[in-house]
Design a protein around this motif. Structure first.
Motif, PDB file in Angstrom:
ATOM      1  N   PHE A   1       0.849  -1.196   0.000  1.00  0.00           N
ATOM      2  CA  PHE A   1       0.000   0.000   0.000  1.00  0.00           C
ATOM      3  C   PHE A   1       0.881   1.241   0.000  1.00  0.00           C
ATOM      4  O   PHE A   1       1.961   1.262   0.608  1.00  0.00           O
ATOM      5  CB  PHE A   1      -0.874   0.066   1.243  1.00  0.00           C
ATOM      6  N   ILE A   2       0.418   2.284  -0.672  1.00  0.00           N
ATOM      7  CA  ILE A   2       1.039   3.589  -0.553  1.00  0.00           C
ATOM      8  C   ILE A   2      -0.051   4.629  -0.338  1.00  0.00           C
ATOM      9  O   ILE A   2      -1.220   4.392  -0.666  1.00  0.00           O
ATOM     10  CB  ILE A   2       1.904   3.957  -1.787  1.00  0.00           C
ATOM     11  N   ILE A   3       0.351   5.788   0.190  1.00  0.00           N
ATOM     12  CA  ILE A   3      -0.619   6.820   0.569  1.00  0.00           C
ATOM     13  C   ILE A   3      -0.219   8.147  -0.064  1.00  0.00           C
ATOM     14  O   ILE A   3       0.272   9.055   0.620  1.00  0.00           O
ATOM     15  CB  ILE A   3      -0.761   6.906   2.109  1.00  0.00           C
ATOM     16  N   PRO A   4      -0.471   8.302  -1.365  1.00  0.00           N
ATOM     17  CA  PRO A   4      -0.184   9.582  -2.005  1.00  0.00           C
ATOM     18  C   PRO A   4      -1.238  10.616  -1.649  1.00  0.00           C
ATOM     19  O   PRO A   4      -2.303  10.273  -1.118  1.00  0.00           O
ATOM     20  CB  PRO A   4      -0.248   9.237  -3.502  1.00  0.00           C
ATOM     21  N   ARG A   5      -0.920  11.889  -1.922  1.00  0.00           N
ATOM     22  CA  ARG A   5      -1.904  12.936  -1.628  1.00  0.00           C
ATOM     23  C   ARG A   5      -1.826  14.004  -2.705  1.00  0.00           C
ATOM     24  O   ARG A   5      -0.839  14.108  -3.416  1.00  0.00           O
ATOM     25  CB  ARG A   5      -1.665  13.552  -0.247  1.00  0.00           C
ATOM     26  N   ASN A   6      -2.899  14.751  -2.822  1.00  0.00           N
ATOM     27  CA  ASN A   6      -2.950  15.880  -3.733  1.00  0.00           C
ATOM     28  C   ASN A   6      -3.360  17.088  -2.902  1.00  0.00           C
ATOM     29  O   ASN A   6      -4.540  17.258  -2.588  1.00  0.00           O
ATOM     30  CB  ASN A   6      -3.949  15.615  -4.862  1.00  0.00           C
ATOM     31  N   ASN A   7      -2.402  17.894  -2.532  1.00  0.00           N
ATOM     32  CA  ASN A   7      -2.693  19.027  -1.650  1.00  0.00           C
ATOM     33  C   ASN A   7      -3.639  20.030  -2.298  1.00  0.00           C
ATOM     34  O   ASN A   7      -4.468  20.636  -1.624  1.00  0.00           O
ATOM     35  CB  ASN A   7      -1.397  19.716  -1.236  1.00  0.00           C
TER      36      ASN A   7
END
Length: 123
Positions: free
Chosen positions: A68-74
């Motif tokens: 699993f990875i946890i990317p984000r889009n601020n």
């Protein structure tokens, strides 16, 4: 007031992938982290992963490391949970939450929660 809206759950076969999304509105969390937790039937809610808004630093539960990875889009105030190599034991309701500080893992410490989204992994 803070609102977290989670989406993206579903049914997938073992070995497959899913991406969950959590959109945040209201207060900004630039100094905090957003996390994902899960709760399987008959079990307690547990930490999965979290990422700090400011710089994307992240940490994971051992059972999802490498999968699993946890990317984000601020710009969209959205954090994701990209789940790969899913296993039947990953079946649970997944929740996003604003965690009180980077490194926090105890779900009881969280003050803001999104609604759950069901993830079912078939064998």
């Amino acid at each position: 007031q803070v609102q977290l809206v989670a989406s993206g759950g579903g049914l997938v076969q073992a070995g497959g992938s899913l991406r969950l999304s959590c959109a945040a509105s209201g207060r900004t969390f630039s100094s905090r982290a957003m996390g994902w937790f899960r709760q399987a039937a008959g079990k307690e809610r547990e930490f999965v992963a979290a990422s700090r808004w400011r710089d994307g630093s992240s940490y994971y539960a051992d059972f999802v490391k490498g999968r699993f990875i946890i990317p984000r889009n601020n710009a969209k105030n959205t954090v994701y949970l990209q789940m790969n190599s899913l296993k039947p034991e990953d079946t649970a309701v997944y929740y996003c939450a604003a965690v009180p500080h980077f490194g926090a893992r105890n779900p009881e410490q969280n003050d803001y929660w999104g609604q759950g989204t069901q993830v079912t992994v078939s064998s």
